[in-house]
Design a protein around this motif. Structure first.
Motif, PDB file in Angstrom:
ATOM      1  N   ASP A 178      23.791 -35.270  27.874  1.00 46.69           N
ATOM      2  CA  ASP A 178      22.659 -36.334  27.950  1.00 46.69           C
ATOM      3  C   ASP A 178      21.631 -35.973  29.080  1.00 46.69           C
ATOM      4  O   ASP A 178      21.885 -36.727  29.966  1.00 46.69           O
ATOM      5  N   VAL A 179      20.691 -34.953  28.754  1.00 48.82           N
ATOM      6  CA  VAL A 179      19.818 -34.579  29.635  1.00 48.82           C
ATOM      7  C   VAL A 179      18.517 -34.732  29.043  1.00 48.82           C
ATOM      8  O   VAL A 179      18.331 -34.618  27.925  1.00 48.82           O
ATOM      9  N   VAL A 222      19.315 -35.955  34.000  1.00 47.58           N
ATOM     10  CA  VAL A 222      20.484 -36.560  33.491  1.00 47.58           C
ATOM     11  C   VAL A 222      20.469 -38.259  33.431  1.00 47.58           C
ATOM     12  O   VAL A 222      19.840 -38.825  34.312  1.00 47.58           O
ATOM     13  N   ARG A 223      20.861 -38.442  32.317  1.00 48.50           N
ATOM     14  CA  ARG A 223      20.419 -39.858  31.879  1.00 48.50           C
ATOM     15  C   ARG A 223      21.522 -40.697  32.413  1.00 48.50           C
ATOM     16  O   ARG A 223      22.868 -40.530  32.359  1.00 48.50           O
ATOM     17  N   VAL A 224      21.234 -41.829  33.052  1.00 52.35           N
ATOM     18  CA  VAL A 224      22.188 -42.735  33.663  1.00 52.35           C
ATOM     19  C   VAL A 224      22.174 -44.209  32.923  1.00 52.35           C
ATOM     20  O   VAL A 224      21.031 -44.799  32.718  1.00 52.35           O
ATOM     21  N   SER A 229      26.537 -41.776  34.399  1.00 47.38           N
ATOM     22  CA  SER A 229      25.908 -40.510  33.459  1.00 47.38           C
ATOM     23  C   SER A 229      27.256 -40.289  32.530  1.00 47.38           C
ATOM     24  O   SER A 229      28.504 -40.344  33.251  1.00 47.38           O
ATOM     25  N   GLN A 231      28.991 -37.087  30.023  1.00 47.15           N
ATOM     26  CA  GLN A 231      28.772 -35.918  29.564  1.00 47.15           C
ATOM     27  C   GLN A 231      30.117 -35.747  28.771  1.00 47.15           C
ATOM     28  O   GLN A 231      31.208 -35.929  29.338  1.00 47.15           O
ATOM     29  N   TRP A 244      31.999 -38.142  34.154  1.00 45.08           N
ATOM     30  CA  TRP A 244      31.091 -39.419  34.187  1.00 45.08           C
ATOM     31  C   TRP A 244      30.665 -39.134  35.825  1.00 45.08           C
ATOM     32  O   TRP A 244      31.392 -38.581  36.730  1.00 45.08           O
ATOM     33  N   GLU A 247      24.797 -42.793  39.952  1.00 45.52           N
ATOM     34  CA  GLU A 247      23.578 -42.361  39.724  1.00 45.52           C
ATOM     35  C   GLU A 247      22.963 -41.435  40.835  1.00 45.52           C
ATOM     36  O   GLU A 247      21.631 -40.782  40.631  1.00 45.52           O
ATOM     37  N   ARG A 250      21.962 -36.492  39.404  1.00 37.68           N
ATOM     38  CA  ARG A 250      20.917 -36.457  38.461  1.00 37.68           C
ATOM     39  C   ARG A 250      20.833 -35.130  37.709  1.00 37.68           C
ATOM     40  O   ARG A 250      19.781 -34.785  37.039  1.00 37.68           O
TER      41      ARG A 250
END
Length: 324
Positions: A178-179, A222-224, A229, A231, A244, A247, A250
Motif C-alpha cells: 500500500d504505497v 507508504v500509507r498509514v 502501515s 503490507q 506493519w 508512522e 514512510r
C-alpha cells in the motif's frame, strides 16, 4: 564453533492458544527464525551461516545505499567505506557486522544495544537499542536511537526481513503493498526520480502473485492508517502474514531474489524492508531525521499472522518482470 551471527537468543511465548517462537542473533540484532504454531513467518537460515541477502538485520544509521559512499556535511565532503564495492556504494548502515550487547533477556523478549562510533564518513556518536518481543500473533520490534554527539546527527532506520507463510511456495503468495510512489534508479540502484504507481505495472495495491513478478525497488508514500502501515502476503488457503510499521516508516524496499539461500536450499523469497528514508537519503535529505544532542528517537514495526478476508485473495494482473 561459534555461530557467525554470534550468540543466539531463543524466544518463546504461549498465549491465547498460540505458540510463538523466534531466534534473535547477537550480530546485527537479526531475526534468524520466527514461527507461529510451527509455521514460519520469515525465511530461516542455518546457525552456521551468515545472513544471506542481509536477512533479518537492522539497518542503522541509514538503510539501503549511499552513492559512492559520499555525502556533504556543512559543506564538507564525507567519505564512507564502500561496503558494496561492485556498485561503488556504502550499503545498509554501520552495524550490519556489529555484535550487539545484551541488556535484558526474558523467555519472550530480548533487548540489545550497539554503539555507532565516529568513523570514516560519519563523525557522530549514537547509542542504539533493539528490542524483539513476542506477542500472541507474532513479533514486535522497538528501536531507539540516542544522539550522544555534540551536534545534530542525520539518522535513518531500516530492517531487512524476508517473509513467508509456512511451507507455501513463495511463488504462490500474493503480495499487496500500500504505497503511492516508486523510485526509478540507475544501474547502481541509486534513485534518479520518483513516479506515481497508480495505473502502472508497479501498482501492487491490489495484490500480485509473486511467481508473476521480479522486483527490487524502493517505494515511497507508504500509507498509514490508525498509526500503522500494513503490507501483506496472502496464501491460497486464506492465511496472511502482515508487515506493519508505525508512522516513522514512510518508505519500503521490495526485493524478490530467485535463489535465496534458505535452510531448504535456494528458493524464491521476498524481502519487505521498512525504512524511514529511501536509498541515498544522506545526499537527498529525504526522510532523514536530524537528532539533536541527547535526543532519543523511538520507533516500532512488526510481523504478525492474521486471517485474510476471502474476498482479498486473487487480484492478479498479467505476468510481467518489474525491472529497474
Amino acid at each position: 564453533m561459534r555461530a557467525p551471527t554470534g550468540h543466539q537468543y531463543p524466544l518463546r511465548l504461549e498465549s491465547e492458544g498460540s505458540v510463538v517462537t523466534a531466534v534473535i542473533t547477537e550480530v546485527a540484532a537479526g531475526i534468524r527464525a520466527l514461527e507461529v504454531d510451527g509455521a514460519a513467518l520469515v525465511e530461516t537460515f542455518a546457525e552456521t551461516s551468515s545472513p544471506p541477502g542481509a536477512a533479518g538485520i537492522v539497518l542503522v544509521p541509514w538503510p539501503n545505499r549511499v552513492a559512492d559512499g559520499r555525502w556533504m556535511l556543512d559543506g564538507e565532503p564525507q567519505q564512507l567505506d564502500l561496503t558494496e564495492p561492485a556498485k561503488g556504494n556504502a550499503t545498509h548502515g554501520l552495524l550490519r557486522n556489529t555484535g550487539y550487547r545484551l541488556l535484558e533477556h526474558e523467555a519472550h523478549r530480548v533487548l540489545q544495544a550497539a554503539t555507532v562510533f565516529p568513523q570514516h564518513g560519519y563523525p557522530f556518536l549514537l547509542e542504539t537499542t533493539v528490542q524483539h518481543e513476542l506477542v500472541p500473533d507474532g513479533l514486535q520490534v522497538t528501536h531507539t536511537v540516542r544522539n550522544d554527539s555534540a551536534r545534530s546527527a542525520p539518522v535513518a532506520v531500516g530492517a531487512h526481513p524476508y517473509l513467508r507463510i509456512g511451507d507455501v511456495p513463495t511463488a504462490d503468495l500474493v503480495l499487496t503493498v500500500d504505497v503511492e510512489t516508486r523510485f526509478l534508479t540507475d544501474e547502481r540502484q541509486i534513485p534518479v526520480s520518483e513516479e506515481k504507481v497508480a495505473g502502472t505495472d508497479f501498482d501492487l495495491t491490489q495484490g500480485r502473485r509473486l511467481g508473476d513478478i521480479a522486483i527490487d525497488h524502493g517505494f515511497g508514500g507508504v500509507r498509514v492508517t490508525d498509526g500503522r502501515s500494513r503490507q501483506t502476503l496472502d496464501a491460497p488457503d486464506g492465511r496472511r502474514v502482515e508487515l506493519w510499521a508505525d508512522e516513522n516508516f514512510r518508505y519500503l524496499q521490495v526485493f524478490t531474489p530467485p535463489a535465496f539461500a534458505s535452510v531448504d536450499g535456494p528458493r524464491l523469497a521476498v524481502a519487505l524492508e521498512p525504512m524511514t528514508a529511501p536509498a541515498d537519503a544522506l545526499n537527498s535529505g529525504e526522510g532523514i531525521r536530524w537528532l539533536q544532542p541527547d535526543e532519543t528517537w523511538t520507533l516500532r514495526w512488526g510481523i504478525r499472522r492474521c486471517q485474510a478476508p476471502s474476498s482479498d485473495f486473487g487480484a492478479h494482473l498479467p505476468s510481467i518482470k518489474l525491472g529497474s
